[in-house]
Scaffold this motif. Sequence first.
Motif, short mmCIF file in Angstrom:
data_model
loop_
_atom_site.label_atom_id
_atom_site.label_comp_id
_atom_site.label_asym_id
_atom_site.label_seq_id
_atom_site.Cartn_x
_atom_site.Cartn_y
_atom_site.Cartn_z
N CYS A 150 8.32 0.56 -1.55
CA CYS A 150 8.47 -0.50 -0.54
C CYS A 150 8.30 0.08 0.85
N SER A 151 7.72 -0.71 1.73
CA SER A 151 7.74 -0.36 3.15
C SER A 151 9.18 -0.44 3.65
N GLU A 152 9.48 0.31 4.70
CA GLU A 152 10.83 0.25 5.26
C GLU A 152 11.11 -1.18 5.74
N GLY A 153 12.34 -1.64 5.48
CA GLY A 153 12.73 -3.01 5.79
C GLY A 153 12.66 -3.92 4.59
N GLN A 154 11.89 -3.53 3.58
CA GLN A 154 11.85 -4.28 2.33
C GLN A 154 12.88 -3.70 1.35
N SER A 155 13.23 -4.45 0.33
CA SER A 155 14.16 -3.98 -0.69
C SER A 155 13.56 -4.22 -2.07
N TRP A 156 13.90 -3.33 -3.01
CA TRP A 156 13.39 -3.45 -4.36
C TRP A 156 14.23 -4.46 -5.14
N VAL A 157 13.58 -5.49 -5.63
CA VAL A 157 14.26 -6.54 -6.40
C VAL A 157 13.45 -6.79 -7.66
N GLY A 158 14.05 -6.51 -8.80
CA GLY A 158 13.36 -6.73 -10.07
C GLY A 158 12.22 -5.78 -10.26
N SER A 159 11.02 -6.25 -10.00
CA SER A 159 9.83 -5.43 -10.19
C SER A 159 8.91 -5.45 -8.98
N PRO A 196 4.69 -0.93 10.89
CA PRO A 196 5.47 -0.60 9.69
C PRO A 196 5.46 0.90 9.37
N LEU A 197 6.29 1.26 8.40
CA LEU A 197 6.50 2.66 8.03
C LEU A 197 6.66 2.76 6.51
N ARG A 198 5.97 3.72 5.91
CA ARG A 198 6.17 4.05 4.50
C ARG A 198 6.54 5.52 4.41
N LEU A 199 7.62 5.84 3.73
CA LEU A 199 8.14 7.22 3.70
C LEU A 199 7.69 7.99 2.47
N VAL A 200 7.67 9.30 2.63
CA VAL A 200 7.20 10.21 1.59
C VAL A 200 8.14 11.42 1.53
N PRO A 222 3.72 -2.69 -4.29
CA PRO A 222 3.72 -4.16 -4.23
C PRO A 222 4.13 -4.68 -2.86
N SER A 223 3.62 -5.86 -2.54
CA SER A 223 3.96 -6.56 -1.29
C SER A 223 3.70 -5.70 -0.06
N ALA A 224 2.65 -4.87 -0.12
CA ALA A 224 2.30 -4.04 1.03
C ALA A 224 1.73 -4.91 2.15
N THR A 225 1.88 -4.43 3.36
CA THR A 225 1.43 -5.16 4.54
C THR A 225 0.06 -4.67 4.98
N ALA A 226 -0.85 -5.57 5.28
CA ALA A 226 -2.18 -5.22 5.78
C ALA A 226 -2.07 -4.97 7.28
N SER A 227 -1.57 -3.81 7.63
CA SER A 227 -1.25 -3.51 9.02
C SER A 227 -1.50 -2.04 9.28
N LEU A 228 -1.45 -1.64 10.54
CA LEU A 228 -1.38 -0.23 10.88
C LEU A 228 -0.01 0.31 10.47
N TYR A 229 0.01 1.50 9.89
CA TYR A 229 1.26 2.19 9.53
C TYR A 229 1.33 3.50 10.28
N TRP A 230 2.54 3.85 10.71
CA TRP A 230 2.74 5.08 11.46
C TRP A 230 2.60 6.33 10.59
N CYS A 280 8.79 -5.66 -4.24
CA CYS A 280 9.43 -5.45 -2.95
C CYS A 280 9.67 -6.80 -2.29
N ALA A 281 10.92 -7.08 -1.97
CA ALA A 281 11.28 -8.37 -1.37
C ALA A 281 11.43 -8.23 0.13
N GLY A 282 11.18 -9.32 0.82
CA GLY A 282 11.33 -9.33 2.27
C GLY A 282 10.08 -8.84 2.97
N SER A 283 10.15 -8.79 4.27
CA SER A 283 9.03 -8.37 5.10
C SER A 283 9.22 -6.94 5.57
N ALA A 284 8.11 -6.25 5.75
CA ALA A 284 8.17 -4.90 6.28
C ALA A 284 8.67 -4.94 7.72
N ALA A 285 9.64 -4.07 8.03
CA ALA A 285 10.11 -3.95 9.41
C ALA A 285 9.08 -3.19 10.23
#
Length: 380
Positions: free
Chosen positions: A270-279, A375-379, A335-343, A281-286
Amino acid sequence: MSQGWKAAGALVLGAVLFACGGGGGGVSAGAGSADASGVRLLNDTGVTATAYDATGAYVTSCNAAVSGNDCNTGRDATSSDNSDGKAGFSFEKLDAAGKALSASASNWNCVRDKLTGLVWEIKTSDGGLRDLNKLYTNHGDNRSGDASEFVAAVNVAGLCGAKDWRLPVAGELLGLVDYGVSYPGPTIDVSWFPNSINSWYWSATQNAALTTGSEGVDFFAGISGFYGREYTHAVRLVRGSLLSEAGRYQFSADAQEVRDSRTGLTWRRCSEGQSWVGSSCAGSAATYTHAVALLRASSLAQASGKAWRMPNIKELESIVDYSRFNPAIDPAVFPSATASLYWTSSPMASSSLYAWTLNFMVGGVESGDRDTAYPLRLVR
């Protein structure tokens, strides 16, 4: 799978074809020699000095940088030996027959990247077939003046004793970019790649949204983007087989993380700001300014006890799926990735006001104003 990881299945993720995130250890011997294991080491960025401190402020010493910066992770930090290439890069010169030369050789025809196993063409300044100033279209139909015609001619000539030269895919070409070099470049180690020009270079990667376009990499600064194939750009050929995508990804037992077996990197699905629910990513990327994104990564690492950090630009590019558009990433893996620039953690060498981003609308590398929220995705 061991350690609670389970296979994600035979996933096809486009043309990102090399790996071992931010700098594995050993080197490989020959063109494509890493392919048998399904791994091809990922070159680091070349960033060794510019970074950000604990407040997110730009600094010009890696010693002042907060942990998780581009400059203090990967081979730039662990294997910085300039004898075979700047910082974490590791190259070998080859003669006209493809035989290894000493690092001090004054004439060479090709360069082997000892990390990726790929062998690269060296340009000339003699007005001949491989002259640095020659530009090509990229239609792929062997028409006069096209990159495909050039590939065929180089294979007939048997450059460095080989006849399997090809256009590189986008990730391979971006692997040569030295992001420690300021605009106007060329953003490549010219000690090993002489006669390099500040220009766009064609790749073989096509645009999922624009079927008449192909991706290019700009060695003025290191950005990438798609152009119509009628445009003329420079070409640097490569040899080495393409890696299979089968079995690349494994999910953690709780399915919230995914391990890329090619790079050794583990990603939050999940992108940061989203939460894992079931299978999914719920919510919107912060979205975060760059300084706040750095702090977000640091605080999550401390809270979780896991070494989460912001990825560098080459690490983030490694999960782009160029066969997709809006977003250019596999939704089965992210899942539910955002079509945006990521840092990313990679600073722009020519300006303290900008850092590198990855545009997941189309998969391009772009600069981003550090005061803009993305948005931000961590590794790790």
